[in-house]
Write a protein that holds these residues in place. Structure first.
Motif, PDB file in Angstrom:
ATOM      1  N   TYR A 110       0.839  -1.193   0.000  1.00 16.81           N
ATOM      2  CA  TYR A 110       0.000   0.000   0.000  1.00 16.81           C
ATOM      3  C   TYR A 110       0.876   1.245   0.000  1.00 16.81           C
ATOM      4  CZ  TYR A 110       0.974   0.367   5.050  1.00 16.81           C
ATOM      5  OH  TYR A 110       1.593   0.492   6.275  1.00 16.81           O
ATOM      6  N   ASP A 111       0.249   2.372  -0.363  1.00 15.42           N
ATOM      7  CA  ASP A 111       0.900   3.680  -0.304  1.00 15.42           C
ATOM      8  C   ASP A 111       0.600   4.323   1.048  1.00 15.42           C
ATOM      9  OD1 ASP A 111       1.745   3.507  -2.960  1.00 15.42           O
ATOM     10  OD2 ASP A 111       0.062   4.669  -3.742  1.00 15.42           O
ATOM     11  N   HIS A 112       1.660   4.704   1.769  1.00 15.28           N
ATOM     12  CA  HIS A 112       1.440   5.496   2.975  1.00 15.28           C
ATOM     13  C   HIS A 112       0.698   6.793   2.625  1.00 15.28           C
ATOM     14  CE1 HIS A 112       4.101   3.097   5.440  1.00 15.28           C
ATOM     15  NE2 HIS A 112       5.110   3.288   4.625  1.00 15.28           N
ATOM     16  N   ARG A 113       0.122   7.436   3.628  1.00 18.39           N
ATOM     17  CA  ARG A 113      -0.381   8.803   3.433  1.00 18.39           C
ATOM     18  C   ARG A 113       0.738   9.659   2.842  1.00 18.39           C
ATOM     19  NH1 ARG A 113      -3.503  10.514   9.035  1.00 18.39           N
ATOM     20  NH2 ARG A 113      -3.963   8.393   9.797  1.00 18.39           N
ATOM     21  N   ASP A 114       0.358  10.579   1.985  1.00 17.64           N
ATOM     22  CA  ASP A 114       1.288  11.528   1.371  1.00 17.64           C
ATOM     23  C   ASP A 114       2.320  10.851   0.478  1.00 17.64           C
ATOM     24  OD1 ASP A 114       0.702  14.406   2.466  1.00 17.64           O
ATOM     25  OD2 ASP A 114       0.512  13.064   4.184  1.00 17.64           O
ATOM     26  N   THR A 115       1.985   9.670  -0.029  1.00 15.65           N
ATOM     27  CA  THR A 115       2.790   9.036  -1.078  1.00 15.65           C
ATOM     28  C   THR A 115       1.843   8.437  -2.104  1.00 15.65           C
ATOM     29  OG1 THR A 115       2.917   6.753  -0.232  1.00 15.65           O
ATOM     30  CG2 THR A 115       4.479   8.360   0.686  1.00 15.65           C
ATOM     31  N   GLY A 116       2.358   8.243  -3.314  1.00 14.59           N
ATOM     32  CA  GLY A 116       1.598   7.541  -4.346  1.00 14.59           C
ATOM     33  C   GLY A 116       0.224   8.118  -4.583  1.00 14.59           C
ATOM     34  N   ARG A 117      -0.782   7.225  -4.653  1.00 13.54           N
ATOM     35  CA  ARG A 117      -2.162   7.634  -4.909  1.00 13.54           C
ATOM     36  C   ARG A 117      -2.930   7.956  -3.640  1.00 13.54           C
ATOM     37  NH1 ARG A 117      -4.116   3.312  -9.576  1.00 13.54           N
ATOM     38  NH2 ARG A 117      -2.555   3.918 -11.146  1.00 13.54           N
ATOM     39  N   SER A 118      -2.298   7.818  -2.488  1.00 11.12           N
ATOM     40  CA  SER A 118      -2.982   8.111  -1.232  1.00 11.12           C
ATOM     41  C   SER A 118      -3.159   9.621  -1.057  1.00 11.12           C
ATOM     42  CB  SER A 118      -2.192   7.524  -0.062  1.00 11.12           C
ATOM     43  OG  SER A 118      -2.146   6.108  -0.160  1.00 11.12           O
ATOM     44  N   THR A 119      -3.971   9.990  -0.085  1.00 14.36           N
ATOM     45  CA  THR A 119      -4.250  11.402   0.173  1.00 14.36           C
ATOM     46  C   THR A 119      -2.969  12.151   0.530  1.00 14.36           C
ATOM     47  OG1 THR A 119      -6.471  10.856   0.952  1.00 14.36           O
ATOM     48  CG2 THR A 119      -5.570  13.007   1.598  1.00 14.36           C
ATOM     49  N   HIS A 120      -2.742  13.283  -0.134  1.00 16.98           N
ATOM     50  CA  HIS A 120      -1.626  14.183   0.171  1.00 16.98           C
ATOM     51  C   HIS A 120      -2.218  15.426   0.828  1.00 16.98           C
ATOM     52  CE1 HIS A 120       1.662  12.320  -2.418  1.00 16.98           C
ATOM     53  NE2 HIS A 120       0.581  11.636  -2.772  1.00 16.98           N
ATOM     54  N   ALA A 121      -2.185  15.475   2.154  1.00 17.01           N
ATOM     55  CA  ALA A 121      -2.826  16.608   2.838  1.00 17.01           C
ATOM     56  C   ALA A 121      -2.201  16.848   4.204  1.00 17.01           C
ATOM     57  CB  ALA A 121      -4.327  16.339   2.987  1.00 17.01           C
ATOM     58  N   PHE A 122      -0.893  16.639   4.336  1.00 23.10           N
ATOM     59  CA  PHE A 122      -0.275  16.755   5.652  1.00 23.10           C
ATOM     60  C   PHE A 122      -0.454  18.153   6.244  1.00 23.10           C
ATOM     61  CE2 PHE A 122       3.259  17.671   8.509  1.00 23.10           C
ATOM     62  CZ  PHE A 122       3.175  16.600   9.393  1.00 23.10           C
ATOM     63  N   ASP A 123      -0.324  19.184   5.421  1.00 23.28           N
ATOM     64  CA  ASP A 123      -0.430  20.547   5.949  1.00 23.28           C
ATOM     65  C   ASP A 123      -1.798  20.805   6.559  1.00 23.28           C
ATOM     66  OD1 ASP A 123       2.155  21.059   5.181  1.00 23.28           O
ATOM     67  OD2 ASP A 123       1.595  22.084   3.319  1.00 23.28           O
ATOM     68  N   GLU A 124      -2.849  20.228   5.964  1.00 22.43           N
ATOM     69  CA  GLU A 124      -4.204  20.420   6.480  1.00 22.43           C
ATOM     70  C   GLU A 124      -4.541  19.412   7.578  1.00 22.43           C
ATOM     71  OE1 GLU A 124      -3.706  19.856   3.073  1.00 22.43           O
ATOM     72  OE2 GLU A 124      -3.456  22.013   2.723  1.00 22.43           O
ATOM     73  N   ARG A 125      -3.970  18.212   7.486  1.00 28.84           N
ATOM     74  CA  ARG A 125      -4.273  17.155   8.447  1.00 28.84           C
ATOM     75  C   ARG A 125      -2.969  16.516   8.924  1.00 28.84           C
ATOM     76  NH1 ARG A 125      -7.634  16.247   3.999  1.00 28.84           N
ATOM     77  NH2 ARG A 125      -9.850  16.681   4.320  1.00 28.84           N
ATOM     78  N   PRO A 126      -2.198  17.221   9.752  1.00 31.75           N
ATOM     79  CA  PRO A 126      -0.927  16.650  10.225  1.00 31.75           C
ATOM     80  C   PRO A 126      -1.167  15.421  11.095  1.00 31.75           C
ATOM     81  CG  PRO A 126      -1.441  18.664  11.402  1.00 31.75           C
ATOM     82  CD  PRO A 126      -2.464  18.561  10.304  1.00 31.75           C
TER      83      PRO A 126
END
Length: 276
Positions: free
Chosen positions: A52-68
Motif C-alpha cells: 500500500y501507499d502510505h499517506r502523502d505518497t503515491g495515490r494516497s491522500t496528500h494533505a499533511f499541511d491540512e491534516r498533520p
C-alpha cells in the motif's frame, strides 16, 4: 482505496497467492510501488501479498499541511489496510520507516501479527553511540523539498538511490529510473514526497515493550546500509525479545535487482520455511 482517517485514504493492492497473508510496509516518503514486482511475484508463490501507499505518497491522500499526523498513526494505517482486506492476522515485513512501523505493530497490535520481519531500520529507542546516516545522504536530504523539473527530479531520485544502494551490489541506474517513472505515473505527481520528515515522532521510545515481544521476529542486517549501518541490526535484534538476526550480504538501503532473490529467501524462510 482505504479510509484511514476522516478525509484520508490510502491506496492498497493485493497480489493473490496461496497461503497466509503477508503485508509489506515501505519506508518513509515511499510509495508501495517501491516494492519490486519481481520480489512480489516471488513472495506471492507462497503468500497473499498486500502492499500500500502510505499517506502523502503515491495515490494516497496528500494533505499533511491540512491534516498533520504522527508517525505512530502510520502504524494504525497498516491495521486499517488489514481490516479492509478482511485479514485478521498477517505476516508483516517492513523496510526502513516500515521497520519502525512494524515494531509499533509488535507492541501495539501483536494480536494481528503471525510474524514480523524488519530490515534497514533502527530500534524504537535512543540510538546514542550508534552510527548515523552517511553525510552525503544528509546533504542530499537537505534538497528534498527543492523545486525541480520532472527530468531534474528523476535525476535527483536516481542519485538518491545510488547513495542508498551502497558500494557492493551493482547499481542499475536504468532500473531505478524506470521505477521512479512508474511511481510518478502511479501518483500523478513529480514532486518529492516529504511529509513524513515533518510528522510528529512522539511515543517512539518503546524498548521496554519490545523486550516483551512474543511474535516470531526476523531482523535482517543490511551490511551496506548507509542510513542505519551496522551494528543497528544487531542492536535491534538484541532489543526485540526472541528475535533472530541474519544477514543478506551486499544489501544496502535499496532493493537492488541482484539481491531480490536472497532477500525473498530470507523472508520466506521466516514466514513459511520454504525458499523454493
Amino acid at each position: 482505496m482505504v479510509e484511514v482517517a476522516p478525509g484520508v485514504q490510502v491506496w492498497a493492492e493485493e497480489i493473490p497467492g496461496p497461503g497466509e497473508p503477508l503485508l509489506l510496509v515501505m519506508g518513509a516518503n515511499a510509495s508501495g510501488l517501491t516494492w519490486p514486482d519481481e520480489l512480489l511475484a516471488r513472495l506471492a508463490r507462497h503468500h497473499r501479498v498486500i502492499r500500500y501507499d502510505h499517506r502523502d505518497t503515491g495515490r494516497s491522500t496528500h494533505a499533511f499541511d491540512e491534516r498533520p499526523y504522527a508517525l505512530r498513526d502510520l502504524a494504525d494505517d497498516a491495521v486499517a489496510v488489514l481490516d479492509a482486506f478482511d485479514v485478521d492476522r498477517a505476516h508483516v515485513a517492513g523496510m526502513s520507516l516500515g521497520g519502525t512501523l512494524v515494531q509499533l505493530l509488535l507492541v501495539e497490535h501483536p494480536d494481528r501479527l503471525l510474524s514480523a520481519a524488519v530490515f534497514c531500520s533502527a530500534a524504537l529507542e535512543g540510538t546514542e553511540g550508534l552510527p548515523g546516516p552517511d553525510p552525503a545522504l544528509l546533504r542530499l536530504w537537505g534538497e528534498l523539498t527543492d523545486e525541480r523539473t520532472r527530468e531534474q527530479e528523476l535525476t535527483w531520485r536516481v542519485e538518491h538511490w545510488r547513495l542508498l544502494n551502497g558500494r557492493v551490489a551493482p547499481f542499475d541506474a536504468a532500473a531505478f529510473r524506470a521505477l521512479e517513472e512508474r511511481i510518478m505515473e502511479h501518483s500523478g505527481r513529480t514532486d518529492s514526497p516529504a511529509a513524513h520528515a515533518a510528522a510528529d515522532t512522539d511515543g517512539l521510545d518503546r524498548a521496554a515493550e519490545l523486550r516483551e515481544v512474543s511474535v516470531p521476529t526476523l531482523v535482517i542486517e543490511a551490511p551496506e546500509d548507509p542510513v542505519n549501518p551496522p551494528p543497528h541490526a544487531a542492536h535491534l535484534a538484541a532489543t526485540i525479545a526472541g528475535s533472530r538476526l541474519m544477514t543478506v550480504e551486499g544489501l544496502g538501503h535499496a532493493l537492488a535487482p541482484s539481491l531480490l532473490e536472497p532477500l525473498a529467501n530470507a523472508l520466506l524462510g521466516h514466514t513459511c520455511g520454504d525458499v523454493r
